[in-house]
Design an enzyme around this catalytic site. Structure first.
Site, PDB file in Angstrom:
ATOM      1  N   ASP A  94       0.551   5.283   0.474  1.00  0.00           N
ATOM      2  CA  ASP A  94       0.022   6.498   1.270  1.00  0.00           C
ATOM      3  C   ASP A  94      -0.462   7.576   0.415  1.00  0.00           C
ATOM      4  O   ASP A  94       0.002   7.668  -0.648  1.00  0.00           O
ATOM      5  CB  ASP A  94       0.673   7.354   2.100  1.00  0.00           C
ATOM      6  CG  ASP A  94       0.697   6.311   3.445  1.00  0.00           C
ATOM      7  OD1 ASP A  94       0.084   5.214   3.952  1.00  0.00           O
ATOM      8  OD2 ASP A  94       1.447   6.311   4.648  1.00  0.00           O
TER       9      ASP A  94
ATOM     10  N   ARG B  93       1.123  -0.997   0.277  1.00  0.00           N
ATOM     11  CA  ARG B  93      -0.131  -0.075  -0.057  1.00  0.00           C
ATOM     12  C   ARG B  93       0.808   1.345   0.293  1.00  0.00           C
ATOM     13  O   ARG B  93       1.604   1.365   0.605  1.00  0.00           O
ATOM     14  CB  ARG B  93      -1.140   0.155   1.584  1.00  0.00           C
ATOM     15  CG  ARG B  93      -1.968  -1.159   1.592  1.00  0.00           C
ATOM     16  CD  ARG B  93      -2.165  -1.705   3.141  1.00  0.00           C
ATOM     17  NE  ARG B  93      -3.756  -2.296   3.191  1.00  0.00           N
ATOM     18  CZ  ARG B  93      -4.098  -2.349   3.941  1.00  0.00           C
ATOM     19  NH1 ARG B  93      -4.649  -1.595   4.906  1.00  0.00           N
ATOM     20  NH2 ARG B  93      -5.110  -3.633   4.478  1.00  0.00           N
TER      21      ARG B  93
ATOM     22  N   ARG C 286       8.942   8.133   5.198  1.00  0.00           N
ATOM     23  CA  ARG C 286       8.334   9.381   5.610  1.00  0.00           C
ATOM     24  C   ARG C 286       9.384   9.812   7.232  1.00  0.00           C
ATOM     25  O   ARG C 286       9.545  10.856   6.812  1.00  0.00           O
ATOM     26  CB  ARG C 286       7.203   9.733   5.354  1.00  0.00           C
ATOM     27  CG  ARG C 286       6.846   9.608   3.950  1.00  0.00           C
ATOM     28  CD  ARG C 286       5.036   9.585   3.838  1.00  0.00           C
ATOM     29  NE  ARG C 286       4.420  10.998   3.856  1.00  0.00           N
ATOM     30  CZ  ARG C 286       3.028  10.404   4.722  1.00  0.00           C
ATOM     31  NH1 ARG C 286       2.998  10.352   4.614  1.00  0.00           N
ATOM     32  NH2 ARG C 286       2.785  12.371   5.312  1.00  0.00           N
TER      33      ARG C 286
END
Length: 259
Positions: A52, A50, A195
């Site tokens: 974001d 996945r 991140r």
């Protein structure tokens, strides 16, 4: 049922991530709509991981399974004809029945782009940092990441990961013109892990954090680094590797920054 392996690139700016959601526009959702239009049925689509909201992919991998059978080249061409312009299927190949895009992946690589100069057209693909950054110190910090570490301080506590131990196989940082590029490879990643690593690296480059701080964050499962989460705009899923695949080569910007 026929199964195909898809390699996909996308600009994530307009999407709430890869994973299909009931009331949001997602990459998987757009791919499913395109496949339903083409195949006349609801196919099974599973991605390697996945991404974001706002995160991009240079080579996401997914499998598509449906009852209808089409040549791979025709499937790629006709899916691209109905997909939005910011999603593009790079390759389609027939896959073995037991192939699983997520479970069979052995390594994933992410690329992050920090820009040290304001750019009119690049904002969706970089994090523009105005401050002067000590790139050599950031390189030294990046070199501390490989190995098996507890990255619980770097993940969002709302994630579903059972274990926060991650084996980082590759970590590299380099300057490329006015871009600072960071590449990290691992078997898997925690939610927002990359991140938050980038956020800490930039704080180290600013001089607000030290190399020792980074080591302490990886040793202390109660540490909080969420305040230094880098924006999604500069993050790309660069590659998903399967048994026998080669790791990405020279660390370079996403193709549209190359000269």
């Amino acid at each position: 049922m026929p199964k195909w392996k898809l390699v996909i690139e996308y600009q994530g700016t307009r999407y709430r991530g890869w994973q299909e959601q009931a009331n949001a526009r997602t990459v998987q959702g757009e791919l499913r709509k395109a496949a339903e239009t083409l195949l006349g049925e609801r196919p099974e689509i599973v991605g390697a991981g996945r991404t974001d909201a706002g995160v991009h992919a240079l080579k996401q991998v997914a499998y598509l399974r449906a009852h209808d059978s089409l040549p791979a080249a025709k499937l790629r061409r006709e899916l691209n004809d109905v997909l939005p312009a910011d999603i593009n299927i790079l390759d389609v190949a027939e896959a073995p029945p037991r192939f699983h895009a997520r479970h069979d992946a052995v390594e994933r690589f992410y690329l992050y782009q920090v820009s040290t100069q304001r750019r009119a057209f690049a904002k969706p693909f970089v994090w523009w940092v105005k401050d002067s950054l000590a790139v050599e110190t950031m390189k030294a910090a990046a070199s501390l990441l490989p190995g098996r570490h507890d990255f619980s301080a770097f993940c969002d506590k709302g994630g579903t990961d059972v274990s926060t131990l991650v084996e980082v196989s590759h970590s590299e940082l380099a300057r490329h013109g006015d871009l600072i590029l960071f590449r990290i490879g691992a078997s898997h990643f925690l939610w927002k892990m990359v991140r938050r690593i980038v956020g800490v690296l930039v704080e180290i480059g600013r001089g607000n954090l030290s190399l020792n701080d980074l080591g302490e964050f990886m040793a202390d499962s109660t540490a909080q680094v969420a305040e230094w989460t880098a924006p999604p705009s500069g993050l790309f899923l660069e590659a998903v590797l399967y048994e026998g695949d080669k790791a990405p080569g020279e660390l370079l910007p996403a193709f549209f920054f190359r000269h």
